[in-house]
Design an enzyme around this catalytic site. Structure first.
Site, PDB file in Angstrom:
ATOM      1  N   ARG A  23      30.686  43.871  21.007  1.00 27.37           N
ATOM      2  CA  ARG A  23      29.681  42.805  20.907  1.00 27.37           C
ATOM      3  C   ARG A  23      28.288  43.399  20.667  1.00 27.37           C
ATOM      4  O   ARG A  23      27.447  42.788  20.050  1.00 27.37           O
ATOM      5  CB  ARG A  23      29.694  41.940  22.172  1.00 27.37           C
ATOM      6  CG  ARG A  23      30.922  41.043  22.276  1.00 27.37           C
ATOM      7  CD  ARG A  23      30.754  39.981  23.353  1.00 27.37           C
ATOM      8  NE  ARG A  23      30.763  40.569  24.683  1.00 27.37           N
ATOM      9  CZ  ARG A  23      31.857  40.694  25.436  1.00 27.37           C
ATOM     10  NH1 ARG A  23      33.028  40.265  24.991  1.00 27.37           N
ATOM     11  NH2 ARG A  23      31.784  41.230  26.630  1.00 27.37           N
ATOM     12  N   ASN A  43      46.602  42.880  36.845  1.00 24.31           N
ATOM     13  CA  ASN A  43      47.226  43.566  37.999  1.00 24.31           C
ATOM     14  C   ASN A  43      47.112  42.729  39.263  1.00 24.31           C
ATOM     15  O   ASN A  43      48.012  42.738  40.102  1.00 24.31           O
ATOM     16  CB  ASN A  43      46.677  44.969  38.297  1.00 24.31           C
ATOM     17  CG  ASN A  43      45.491  45.374  37.495  1.00 24.31           C
ATOM     18  OD1 ASN A  43      44.758  44.510  37.037  1.00 24.31           O
ATOM     19  ND2 ASN A  43      45.314  46.654  37.314  1.00 24.31           N
ATOM     20  N   CYS A  44      46.022  41.965  39.370  1.00 20.28           N
ATOM     21  CA  CYS A  44      45.810  41.184  40.590  1.00 20.28           C
ATOM     22  C   CYS A  44      46.841  40.065  40.725  1.00 20.28           C
ATOM     23  O   CYS A  44      47.046  39.527  41.812  1.00 20.28           O
ATOM     24  CB  CYS A  44      44.393  40.610  40.594  1.00 20.28           C
ATOM     25  SG  CYS A  44      43.161  41.880  40.234  1.00 20.28           S
ATOM     26  N   ILE A 280      29.978  61.769  28.233  1.00 25.96           N
ATOM     27  CA  ILE A 280      31.161  61.159  28.882  1.00 25.96           C
ATOM     28  C   ILE A 280      30.728  60.212  30.004  1.00 25.96           C
ATOM     29  O   ILE A 280      29.972  60.593  30.900  1.00 25.96           O
ATOM     30  CB  ILE A 280      32.120  62.243  29.439  1.00 25.96           C
ATOM     31  CG1 ILE A 280      32.508  63.238  28.327  1.00 25.96           C
ATOM     32  CG2 ILE A 280      33.373  61.592  30.034  1.00 25.96           C
ATOM     33  CD1 ILE A 280      33.417  64.365  28.774  1.00 25.96           C
ATOM     34  N   TYR A 281      31.229  59.024  29.934  1.00 23.90           N
ATOM     35  CA  TYR A 281      30.967  58.005  30.957  1.00 23.90           C
ATOM     36  C   TYR A 281      32.267  57.778  31.729  1.00 23.90           C
ATOM     37  O   TYR A 281      33.353  58.039  31.222  1.00 23.90           O
ATOM     38  CB  TYR A 281      30.524  56.699  30.301  1.00 23.90           C
ATOM     39  CG  TYR A 281      29.141  56.786  29.695  1.00 23.90           C
ATOM     40  CD1 TYR A 281      28.049  56.196  30.320  1.00 23.90           C
ATOM     41  CD2 TYR A 281      28.924  57.483  28.504  1.00 23.90           C
ATOM     42  CE1 TYR A 281      26.771  56.293  29.766  1.00 23.90           C
ATOM     43  CE2 TYR A 281      27.655  57.585  27.954  1.00 23.90           C
ATOM     44  CZ  TYR A 281      26.582  56.987  28.586  1.00 23.90           C
ATOM     45  OH  TYR A 281      25.316  57.081  28.059  1.00 23.90           O
ATOM     46  N   TYR A 432      25.949  19.549  48.768  1.00 29.70           N
ATOM     47  CA  TYR A 432      26.668  18.861  49.847  1.00 29.70           C
ATOM     48  C   TYR A 432      27.108  17.460  49.450  1.00 29.70           C
ATOM     49  O   TYR A 432      26.336  16.669  48.935  1.00 29.70           O
ATOM     50  CB  TYR A 432      25.800  18.769  51.113  1.00 29.70           C
ATOM     51  CG  TYR A 432      26.271  17.676  52.046  1.00 29.70           C
ATOM     52  CD1 TYR A 432      27.560  17.747  52.605  1.00 29.70           C
ATOM     53  CD2 TYR A 432      25.492  16.554  52.321  1.00 29.70           C
ATOM     54  CE1 TYR A 432      28.037  16.732  53.418  1.00 29.70           C
ATOM     55  CE2 TYR A 432      25.965  15.534  53.141  1.00 29.70           C
ATOM     56  CZ  TYR A 432      27.235  15.628  53.678  1.00 29.70           C
ATOM     57  OH  TYR A 432      27.718  14.630  54.467  1.00 29.70           O
TER      58      TYR A 432
HETATM   59  P1  FAD Z   1      43.055  50.106  35.857  1.00 33.02           P
HETATM   60  O1  FAD Z   1      42.771  48.702  35.641  1.00 33.02           O
HETATM   61  O2  FAD Z   1      44.128  50.450  36.803  1.00 33.02           O
HETATM   62  O3  FAD Z   1      43.344  50.772  34.456  1.00 33.02           O
HETATM   63  C1  FAD Z   1      43.582  52.137  34.338  1.00 33.02           C
HETATM   64  C2  FAD Z   1      44.523  52.377  33.170  1.00 33.02           C
HETATM   65  O4  FAD Z   1      44.323  53.685  32.720  1.00 33.02           O
HETATM   66  C3  FAD Z   1      45.983  52.295  33.570  1.00 33.02           C
HETATM   67  O5  FAD Z   1      46.643  51.298  32.829  1.00 33.02           O
HETATM   68  C4  FAD Z   1      46.528  53.664  33.271  1.00 33.02           C
HETATM   69  O6  FAD Z   1      47.825  53.636  32.713  1.00 33.02           O
HETATM   70  C5  FAD Z   1      45.545  54.184  32.237  1.00 33.02           C
HETATM   71  N1  FAD Z   1      45.444  55.644  32.196  1.00 33.02           N
HETATM   72  C6  FAD Z   1      45.243  56.485  33.238  1.00 33.02           C
HETATM   73  N2  FAD Z   1      45.178  57.751  32.794  1.00 33.02           N
HETATM   74  C7  FAD Z   1      45.331  57.720  31.438  1.00 33.02           C
HETATM   75  C8  FAD Z   1      45.360  58.707  30.436  1.00 33.02           C
HETATM   76  N3  FAD Z   1      45.192  59.985  30.706  1.00 33.02           N
HETATM   77  N4  FAD Z   1      45.543  58.301  29.187  1.00 33.02           N
HETATM   78  C9  FAD Z   1      45.705  56.992  28.863  1.00 33.02           C
HETATM   79  N5  FAD Z   1      45.706  56.035  29.769  1.00 33.02           N
HETATM   80  C10 FAD Z   1      45.507  56.391  31.048  1.00 33.02           C
HETATM   81  N6  FAD Z   1      41.176  43.964  42.590  1.00 33.02           N
HETATM   82  C11 FAD Z   1      40.451  42.875  42.904  1.00 33.02           C
HETATM   83  O7  FAD Z   1      39.222  42.930  42.810  1.00 33.02           O
HETATM   84  N7  FAD Z   1      41.052  41.714  43.314  1.00 33.02           N
HETATM   85  C12 FAD Z   1      42.392  41.618  43.411  1.00 33.02           C
HETATM   86  O8  FAD Z   1      42.914  40.554  43.786  1.00 33.02           O
HETATM   87  C13 FAD Z   1      43.195  42.732  43.100  1.00 33.02           C
HETATM   88  N8  FAD Z   1      44.533  42.658  43.213  1.00 33.02           N
HETATM   89  C14 FAD Z   1      45.283  43.737  42.829  1.00 33.02           C
HETATM   90  C15 FAD Z   1      46.652  43.648  42.923  1.00 33.02           C
HETATM   91  C16 FAD Z   1      47.451  44.709  42.537  1.00 33.02           C
HETATM   92  C17 FAD Z   1      48.922  44.620  42.650  1.00 33.02           C
HETATM   93  C18 FAD Z   1      46.831  45.882  42.016  1.00 33.02           C
HETATM   94  C19 FAD Z   1      47.665  47.021  41.554  1.00 33.02           C
HETATM   95  C20 FAD Z   1      45.465  46.007  41.961  1.00 33.02           C
HETATM   96  C21 FAD Z   1      44.674  44.935  42.369  1.00 33.02           C
HETATM   97  N9  FAD Z   1      43.279  44.995  42.327  1.00 33.02           N
HETATM   98  C22 FAD Z   1      42.539  43.914  42.665  1.00 33.02           C
HETATM   99  C23 FAD Z   1      42.590  46.252  41.955  1.00 33.02           C
HETATM  100  C24 FAD Z   1      42.132  46.213  40.531  1.00 33.02           C
HETATM  101  O9  FAD Z   1      43.200  45.854  39.725  1.00 33.02           O
HETATM  102  C25 FAD Z   1      41.600  47.588  40.157  1.00 33.02           C
HETATM  103  O10 FAD Z   1      40.535  47.905  40.996  1.00 33.02           O
HETATM  104  C26 FAD Z   1      41.122  47.628  38.730  1.00 33.02           C
HETATM  105  O11 FAD Z   1      42.150  47.317  37.855  1.00 33.02           O
HETATM  106  C27 FAD Z   1      40.580  49.033  38.402  1.00 33.02           C
HETATM  107  O12 FAD Z   1      40.203  49.102  37.070  1.00 33.02           O
HETATM  108  P2  FAD Z   1      40.266  50.481  36.299  1.00 33.02           P
HETATM  109  O13 FAD Z   1      39.878  50.197  34.897  1.00 33.02           O
HETATM  110  O14 FAD Z   1      39.533  51.490  37.041  1.00 33.02           O
HETATM  111  O15 FAD Z   1      41.790  50.896  36.345  1.00 33.02           O
END
Ligand code: FAD
Length: 828
Positions: A23, A43-44, A280-281, A432
């Site tokens: 964007r 995932n949530c 790198i971020y 309210y």
């Molecule tokens: P993720 O969303 O986990 O994404 C990381 C991705 O990076 C993964 O898909 C992984 O495969 C990929 N990856 C890693 N290393 C590499 C690599 N070297 N090369 C290529 N790909 C790679 N949070 C909330 O706030 N509320 C909720 O209700 C909630 N419920 C949840 C329920 C469950 C079952 C789970 C598992 C998590 C939940 N969370 C919740 C947590 C939330 O999903 C995470 O905090 C959030 O997704 C983190 O975002 P992220 O981008 O850091 O990682």
């Protein structure tokens, strides 16, 4: 030349960064590498798909690679894992898991959003085929497939964090028997113990076997079933085990490429989300961030922060300066009947930081309705607000209730972003109308409470302080209605309802600190104001009232499980062989009422029923189930059946104890108040004899008897022999003038210089009437409680060493508390 940005990880932070970047910069070349098969999935929502609450698997896939490509022109490479980063040459090495091919890709900027992975500690047997973790779509498919295809009856969830609790609930929804094993003393680490107790109560009432303070020692897999040995030696059987004991950041890639990490393996970033490398971020679960409330670095694996950080990284890469201002950990989860939500710092963390209650921070508990009580369906939100003592700045809030919980936490989270104080919460003008809120919203109420505490309008005492109060210095007054005490009360408290306080004010000693409590703190606040304006100088209100106190004191073993009669069976020796469905019973619908409403209704109803009759009660208040169980125990009624039908709790009670042939004394005592209490003021032999004869008679009839010895009555309790104790002159004179023990007591009339007493004892012997000494022994054997008044002892210089063994020492509050359970209080 186009800016080429590579993104590692295609879910929360990664996908958000990619979309924002596009964007901002239509010309950028954007590539997402995702090692898994799916990007941008929910995932949530995964636990709810397992529990069939979310029925359509496709709805978990928020965006597909094709969608992202079409709308945002992003090159999404699923099944492509980044293996290494070459910072000098600004390129990454990637493996395509589908083809096995490895290749390099250069970048101008790189964003890492690799997330975290569930922990799998090296517990023996942990690799059994029925032990799962849940983190992504393949994990979910595997669990769902296992549940659907195997004949699964029992599940154990290891870990009581929000994912573990969501899984437990969803497995329960599928009809499984569920256990939760949690190493700590509480579930849901983001909130404090006494708040978590509300969840413990609800989890257990929903039929889950909750094991706190215990961990797994060993798993043993045998024929599709796993035997779990806990640290305390207990064994659980499970067809499926879900491990949910925490996460570790996926930071190997960053580490191997030489980026700076913290001690926990979190990637170190600045407030632009830039790592130690200029190009790198990093964002999301894998990074450490600033604690918004207290400063310092923390790691918070939540979706909201990951998404925001992705956006900020993208802005900075696109040349729009943007900073991340820290994480305050705002979260919400559904746990069976409740929503639990919190933001900011909790008290456990404050203590770890060395902060002290009443010096650095203060606490206010409140239990207000989510919306106007007169509008149907209102329910209580239990809240704990923590704020700074010096200026009222909000440090954190925790809330648990049925509806409207997260709305309040979000409002307070917003106020905290702007350094809000308790005064700001009072000022907020919130929407309210009766179906949604109250003219004084629970958020405003917390503000008022905080203000009153800060400005000294109300001195409070906390649930953890009240049990250790010295009775000589404090009088604890329960200002609830009499019937509410059947739900339990604070030990050593007397009951004067707030409406009766003005007439009974003289009963209270102005020299003592008066501690007031009601159900939630509101009536006690009214009582506080009455006493302060009537000249009492030291008055304290129990914060959160009996609700907070009893939640904190809740024993998870005290509640029978819903729909599971095992606890009931344990308690009921002689069970009537009856069909509870078809038996004639009175019905009572308490749905919509909140505690203590349903219990009060039950009390009113059962009062007019005959012993042995049955009452079926329906209630919607989730607290009702635990309340009715303890109420039955206290009042001697029998809880026959418990069930949860949709959102309603249904119980069947039998008036009186289960077996008709057992004696109903306890029930009668409580329902009809048949205890006896006596003030033994006189030290005359005949009056002492009369008091013990009455006490023994009442005890023999199964009544609970309390004898309160005060002033001259204390002489009855004196030992015969002289005891060497330190006394001042006046105390010594008193001691000499007063009779020492039962053998020195005189008759009130016709004593005739001691002759009367001697004659009386002789006649008693002849007529086989027990001596006073033996009557006292009998009373003690019969369980009569003998209490020496400490105030009179002090006045008369009588020391504990001088009195006989087996008696209690207490103040007038103890007598008053006994008197209110009595149908007769005698003054002798
Ligand atoms: P993720 O969303 O986990 O994404 C990381 C991705 O990076 C993964 O898909 C992984 O495969 C990929 N990856 C890693 N290393 C590499 C690599 N070297 N090369 C290529 N790909 C790679 N949070 C909330 O706030 N509320 C909720 O209700 C909630 N419920 C949840 C329920 C469950 C079952 C789970 C598992 C998590 C939940 N969370 C919740 C947590 C939330 O999903 C995470 O905090 C959030 O997704 C983190 O975002 P992220 O981008 O850091 O990682």
């Amino acid at each position: 030349m186009a800016n080429k940005v590579l993104i590692v990880g295609g879910v929360a932070g990664g996908a958000s960064a990619a979309a924002r970047l596009r964007r901002n910069d239509e010309n950028a070349e954007i590539v997402i590498f995702e090692r898994g098969e799916y990007i941008s999935f929910a995932n949530c929502g995964l636990p709810y798909y397992i529990g069939n609450v979310i029925e359509d698997r496709e709805s978990l896939l928020v965006e597909t690679p094709e969608d992202l490509n079409k709308r945002f022109n992003i090159d999404v490479r699923v099944n492509n894992e980044v293996l290494s980063i070459d910072k000098e040459n600004k390129e990454v090495k990637v493996i395509n898991h589908k083809t096995g091919e490895t290749y390099k890709e250069s970048y101008n900027k790189l964003i890492l959003s690799p997330g975290s992975s569930p922990l799998k500690p090296p517990i023996p047997g942990i690799d059994a085929p029925n032990i799962f973790t849940i983190w992504n779509i393949p994990d979910t498919d595997a669990i769902k497939n296992y549940v659907d295809t195997k004949n699964i009856k029992k599940a154990t969830v290891v870990g009581g964090g929000f994912i573990g609790l969501e899984m437990a609930e969803n497995l329960k929804e599928l009809g499984l028997e569920v256990s939760i094993v949690e190493l700590e003393e509480q579930v849901m680490a983001s909130i404090d113990y006494e708040m978590a107790q509300i969840l413990h109560k609800n989890i257990t009432t929903n039929g889950v076997d909750l094991r706190l303070n215990d961990g797994v020692k060993e798993f043993k897999h045998n024929n599709g079933e796993t035997e779990i040995t806990l640290n305390n030696g207990d064994k659980l059987e499970a067809d499926i085990v879900i491990l949910s004991i925490g996460v570790r950041p996926n930071s190997q890639l960053a580490e191997e490429s030489g980026l700076e990490l913290n001690k926990k393996g979190g990637i170190v970033v600045n407030d632009n989300m830039k790592t130690s490398d200029n190009d790198i971020y990093a964002v999301g679960d894998a990074v450490e961030v600033e604690d918004f409330v207290y400063g310092g670095k923390i790691m918070v694996p939540l979706a909201g922060p990951a998404n925001k950080q992705g956006r900020i990284a993208a802005n900075n890469i696109a040349g729009i300066e943007d900073t991340y201002k820290g994480t305050q950990g705002t979260s919400v989860a559904k746990v069976f009947d409740f929503t639990v939500s919190s933001t900011g710092v909790n008290e456990k963390t404050l203590k770890k930081l060395g902060k002290k209650y009443n010096e650095d921070y203060l606490i206010a508990y409140a239990h207000n309705n989510n919306h106007a009580g007169y509008y149907p369906g209102s329910s209580k939100i239990n809240m704990k607000l923590i704020f700074r003592k010096k200026d009222g700045k909000i440090l954190g809030v925790q809330a648990i209730g049925i509806d409207g919980v997260e709305k309040r936490v979000d409002v307070i989270a917003t106020a905290m972003r702007y350094n809000g104080t308790v005064y700001d919460l009072s000022d907020l003008e919130l929407a309210y109308a009766p179906p949604y809120g109250s003219a004084k919203d629970p958020v405003n109420m917390l503000g008022f409470l905080g203000e009153n505490i800060l400005q000294g309008k109300m001195d409070i005492i906390q649930w953890f302080e009240i049990d250790s109060l010295d009775e000589d210095k404090y009088t604890i007054v329960d200002v609830r209605e009499e019937e509410e005490r059947d739900l339990g009360f604070v030990a050593n408290s007397i009951n004067i309802s707030v409406d009766d306080l003005r007439e009974n004010i003289d009963m209270l000693d102005k020299n003592k600190t008066i501690v007031l409590y009601c159900a939630t703190g509101i009536r006690a606040y009214v009582a506080t104001r009455i006493l302060l304006q009537k000249g009492f100088k030291k008055v304290k209100n129990l914060s959160g009232g009996y609700t907070t106190y009893s939640d904190a004191e809740f024993d998870i073993n005290s509640v029978p499980l819903i729909g599971n009669d095992t606890e009931l069976e344990k308690n009921k020796e002689p069970v009537d062989n009856i069909d509870l469905e078809s038996i004639e019973k009175t019905t009572l619908n308490c749905s919509g009422l909140q505690c203590p409403g349903p219990i009060m209704k039950v009390y009113e109803k059962i009062k007019n029923m005959d012993n042995g009759e049955y009452l079926e009660v329906k209630a919607s208040d989730p607290g009702f189930f635990a309340d009715i169980a303890s109420w039955c125990q206290r009042t001697g009624n029998t809880l026959m059946k418990t069930e949860k039908i949709n959102k309603e709790f249904v119980v069947i009670l039998k008036k009186g104890v289960e077996a008709d042939n057992t004696d109903n004394t306890k029930m009668k005592n409580i329902m009809e108040k048949t205890d006896k209490s006596m003030v033994v003021f006189s030290g005359d032999l005949d009056k002492a004899l009369a008091s013990f004869i009455i006490a023994n008679g009442a005890a023999a009839m199964g009544r609970k008897v309390t004898m309160f010895f005060t002033f001259w009555g204390l002489n009855i309790l004196r030992k015969d022999e002289q005891v060497p104790v330190k006394k001042n002159l006046i105390e010594k004179m008193f001691g000499l003038m007063m009779p020492r023990g039962v053998n020195k007591l005189k008759l009130s009339k016709m004593n005739m210089g001691g002759m009367g007493s001697i004659m009386m004892k002789k006649i008693m012997k002849e007529k086989n009437v027990d001596s006073l000494e033996s009557l006292i022994k009998q009373a003690q054997n019969n369980g009569v409680r003998m209490v020496a008044c400490t105030m009179s002892m002090d006045l008369m210089g009588i020391k504990e060493e001088e009195l006989i063994e087996g008696i209690d020492y207490a103040g007038v509050a103890t007598f008053l508390s006994a008197a209110e359970k009595s149908d007769a209080s005698l003054f002798i």
